[in-house]
Design an enzyme around this catalytic site. Structure first.
Site, PDB file in Angstrom:
ATOM      1  N   HIS A  17     -11.490  -3.617   2.990  1.00 47.30           N
ATOM      2  CA  HIS A  17     -12.096  -4.855   3.497  1.00 47.30           C
ATOM      3  C   HIS A  17     -13.443  -5.120   2.834  1.00 47.30           C
ATOM      4  O   HIS A  17     -13.825  -6.272   2.627  1.00 47.30           O
ATOM      5  CB  HIS A  17     -12.248  -4.785   5.021  1.00 47.30           C
ATOM      6  CG  HIS A  17     -10.933  -4.938   5.739  1.00 47.30           C
ATOM      7  ND1 HIS A  17     -10.670  -5.928   6.648  1.00 47.30           N
ATOM      8  CD2 HIS A  17      -9.776  -4.225   5.642  1.00 47.30           C
ATOM      9  CE1 HIS A  17      -9.415  -5.831   7.097  1.00 47.30           C
ATOM     10  NE2 HIS A  17      -8.869  -4.778   6.496  1.00 47.30           N
ATOM     11  N   ASP A 108     -15.508 -10.906   8.488  1.00 50.19           N
ATOM     12  CA  ASP A 108     -14.122 -10.454   8.368  1.00 50.19           C
ATOM     13  C   ASP A 108     -13.312 -11.003   9.548  1.00 50.19           C
ATOM     14  O   ASP A 108     -13.721 -10.856  10.710  1.00 50.19           O
ATOM     15  CB  ASP A 108     -14.087  -8.917   8.354  1.00 50.19           C
ATOM     16  CG  ASP A 108     -12.734  -8.385   7.916  1.00 50.19           C
ATOM     17  OD1 ASP A 108     -11.726  -8.814   8.506  1.00 50.19           O
ATOM     18  OD2 ASP A 108     -12.689  -7.551   7.001  1.00 50.19           O
TER      19      ASP A 108
HETATM   20  C1  UDX Z   1      -6.308  -1.508   4.055  1.00 48.63           C
HETATM   21  C2  UDX Z   1      -4.843  -1.657   4.503  1.00 48.63           C
HETATM   22  O1  UDX Z   1      -4.206  -0.442   4.612  1.00 48.63           O
HETATM   23  C3  UDX Z   1      -4.113  -2.617   3.613  1.00 48.63           C
HETATM   24  O2  UDX Z   1      -2.750  -2.640   3.937  1.00 48.63           O
HETATM   25  C4  UDX Z   1      -4.749  -3.951   3.823  1.00 48.63           C
HETATM   26  O3  UDX Z   1      -4.064  -4.934   3.105  1.00 48.63           O
HETATM   27  C5  UDX Z   1      -6.227  -3.878   3.428  1.00 48.63           C
HETATM   28  O4  UDX Z   1      -6.878  -2.836   4.119  1.00 48.63           O
HETATM   29  P1  UDX Z   1      -6.063   0.294   1.982  1.00 48.63           P
HETATM   30  O5  UDX Z   1      -4.934   0.952   2.663  1.00 48.63           O
HETATM   31  O6  UDX Z   1      -7.204   1.120   1.637  1.00 48.63           O
HETATM   32  O7  UDX Z   1      -6.552  -1.031   2.761  1.00 48.63           O
HETATM   33  O8  UDX Z   1      -5.390  -0.321   0.639  1.00 48.63           O
HETATM   34  P2  UDX Z   1      -5.805  -1.453  -0.376  1.00 48.63           P
HETATM   35  O9  UDX Z   1      -5.794  -2.796   0.268  1.00 48.63           O
HETATM   36  O10 UDX Z   1      -4.926  -1.292  -1.535  1.00 48.63           O
HETATM   37  O11 UDX Z   1      -7.308  -1.138  -0.767  1.00 48.63           O
HETATM   38  C6  UDX Z   1      -7.713   0.047  -1.407  1.00 48.63           C
HETATM   39  C7  UDX Z   1      -8.854  -0.246  -2.349  1.00 48.63           C
HETATM   40  O12 UDX Z   1      -9.376   0.991  -2.774  1.00 48.63           O
HETATM   41  C8  UDX Z   1      -8.433  -1.007  -3.592  1.00 48.63           C
HETATM   42  O13 UDX Z   1      -9.360  -2.027  -3.886  1.00 48.63           O
HETATM   43  C9  UDX Z   1      -8.431   0.046  -4.692  1.00 48.63           C
HETATM   44  O14 UDX Z   1      -8.824  -0.447  -5.961  1.00 48.63           O
HETATM   45  C10 UDX Z   1      -9.442   1.043  -4.182  1.00 48.63           C
HETATM   46  N1  UDX Z   1      -9.108   2.411  -4.628  1.00 48.63           N
HETATM   47  C11 UDX Z   1      -7.995   3.042  -4.160  1.00 48.63           C
HETATM   48  C12 UDX Z   1      -9.937   3.032  -5.537  1.00 48.63           C
HETATM   49  O15 UDX Z   1     -10.937   2.456  -5.977  1.00 48.63           O
HETATM   50  N2  UDX Z   1      -9.629   4.307  -5.926  1.00 48.63           N
HETATM   51  C13 UDX Z   1      -8.552   4.978  -5.479  1.00 48.63           C
HETATM   52  O16 UDX Z   1      -8.369   6.126  -5.888  1.00 48.63           O
HETATM   53  C14 UDX Z   1      -7.697   4.317  -4.559  1.00 48.63           C
END
Ligand code: UDX
Length: 452
Positions: A17, A108
């Protein structure tokens, strides 16, 4: 020139987020606004890496300093709201009585109660939706009684402007029979007061979700798509120094990843990550390790520190020739590397948008939340990936994982997916570039603020 029009943006303190809102903040600053980005103490010192984009950062208390170790989700959300309801008004008032009183507070959308806080002080509030417009529309329909819950297995749902969705394609909180009541409430409550807002900012782009965006507009929703909110270096390159989001809540192993990728051939590596929150069972981890190994592809796998104990003993030694496991990586840099030919992802919305914007086809392995719906669109609508089928235990087996990886990296369908991915990459770039759909929406938003 002095920046006179001031805007506050208030992010929820989880990686998925913070990233898009921070990125949107940089865009606004690049358009000449005075920007204050606000988040809360539970992100600790992780904002140190912020680049110099004329953004002022403020951290307010969310009570995490006093939180118990084994705090339940409900307790943590309640504690968060209680503390923020005190610390946020103080911060807004401080800025309100400054030389540049803020004209608006972007918050948000999972915190709809912030609108009232802002309006009490005399400034308007605008929700920022982190997830896809399709998922937003589904949550809206669920909140307005158009979806009967709990949804039974085998059911399929038809909603305006959205392809028919099966049980496995719907956001998990609508289908899990109350397993995560707090998360369900959060998802649905986004639509409790949204009709009072004068703008609805969404991290997507028109071309990607055209039908549902048109439907929202036809309902007189003031929707403005502003995405993909991804650092400029990967898209239009219009913002100087904008190479990363600027905040990692986990420590990335940058050198190890990039040096390792540099030694690999084009499109030869499967990048695997399940985002910042998802947790896999031990049985699933075991199948995953075997599937990756049996695919015989190079793999770069992010296994967060808390998940690493689930790796089988000796896995790292046994696979050191083929694989690299890190606890966090610079995901955008990784996806942009030519060696990466496929992204095995949990389909979080940021990961999905990032893969689409960087032209990387996907193996979709959704875990929960909005991810099943994103997976459905990745495969059937945008046609940039395959989805792993689960067995009767709900597990992705090693055979299925191997098959899906090979299909994307080596198969004929994989070539089609790559072509489609490259097309989406171009469209994403066009959307944020000068005169593109998202750029125009941001310009319009800024112009209205400046005039008001
Ligand atoms: C959460 C929810 O789980 C997701 O479904 C929703 O849409 C947004 O909030 P998350 O599960 O962390 O997020 O997944 P994602 O939305 O893909 O965000 C992860 C972020 O972390 C991405 O921007 C990605 O670039 C970053 N990331 C991930 C890194 O920088 N390094 C990593 O090793 C893994």
């Amino acid at each position: 020139m002095e920046r006179e029009t001031h805007i506050l943006l208030f992010a929820y303190p989880v990686q998925g987020h913070i990233n898009p809102m921070l990125q949107f903040s940089k865009r606004l600053a690049s358009k000449g606004l005075r920007v204050t980005f606000v988040t809360t103490t539970s992100i600790g010192n992780s904002m140190q890496a912020l680049p110099s984009h004329s953004i002022n950062v403020e951290i307010i208390s969310d009570g995490s300093e006093e939180a118990e170790d084994a705090e339940s989700i409900d307790a943590s959300l309640e504690r968060y709201k209680l503390h923020v309801s005190q610390s946020l008004p103080k911060l807004i008032e401080k800025h309100y009585s400054s030389r540049y009183p803020p004209k608006i507070l972007v918050y948000d959308s999972i915190m709809p109660w912030v609108l009232e806080i802002a309006r009490k002080i005399g400034i308007d509030g605008v929700p920022f939706f982190t997830q896809s417009c399709v998922v937003n529309a589904i949550n809206y329909h669920a909140n307005h009684g158009a979806i009967q819950m709990p949804i039974e297995e085998g059911a399929s749902i038809s909603l305006p402007s959205i392809p028919s969705l099966g049980f496995d394609d719907l956001p998990s909180f609508l289908c899990d029979k109350g397993l995560y009541p707090a998360w369900l409430k959060l998802a649905l409550n986004q639509f409790s007061n949204f009709q009072e807002a004068n703008w609805l900012l969404c991290n997507t782009f028109n071309e990607l979700e055209n039908e549902v965006v048109n439907w929202m507009t036809s309902q007189q929703w003031p929707v403005k798509t502003i995405g993909p909110a991804i650092p400029s270096i990967y898209l239009d390159k219009r913002l100087e120094d904008d190479k990363g989001y600027g905040v990692h809540l986990f420590k990335p192993d940058v050198d190890a990843c990039m040096k390792w990728l540099d030694t690999k051939e084009t499109d030869s590596v499967v990048y695997t990550s399940f985002g910042s929150l998802a947790s896999l069972g031990e049985g699933q981890m075991d199948e995953l390790t075997r599937g990756l190994k049996n695919s015989n592809c190079y793999f770069l796998w992010v296994v967060r520190e808390t998940e690493q104990k689930k790796l089988p003993p000796n896995f790292l030694q046994e696979t050191s020739e083929k694989g690299l496991v890190v606890s966090w990586c610079p995901q955008l840099e990784v996806l942009a590397h030519k060696a990466v030919g496929c992204f095995m992802t949990h389909c979080g919305w940021n990961s999905t948008l990032e893969a689409l914007s960087l032209g990387v086809p996907m193996v979709a392995m959704p875990i929960w939340s909005d991810q099943p719906t994103n997976a459905k669109f990745i495969v059937d609508v945008w046609k940039v990936g395959v989805r792993i089928k689960l067995d009767e235990r709900g597990i992705a087996t090693k055979e299925e994982i191997e098959l899906c990886i090979k299909e994307v990296i080596e198969g004929e369908r994989g070539k089609e997916m790559k072509k489609n991915s490259v097309r989406w990459k171009e469209l994403a770039k066009e959307a944020v570039d000068e005169g593109g759909s998202s750029d125009k929406n941001i310009e319009e938003f800024v112009a209205k603020l400046v005039q008001s």
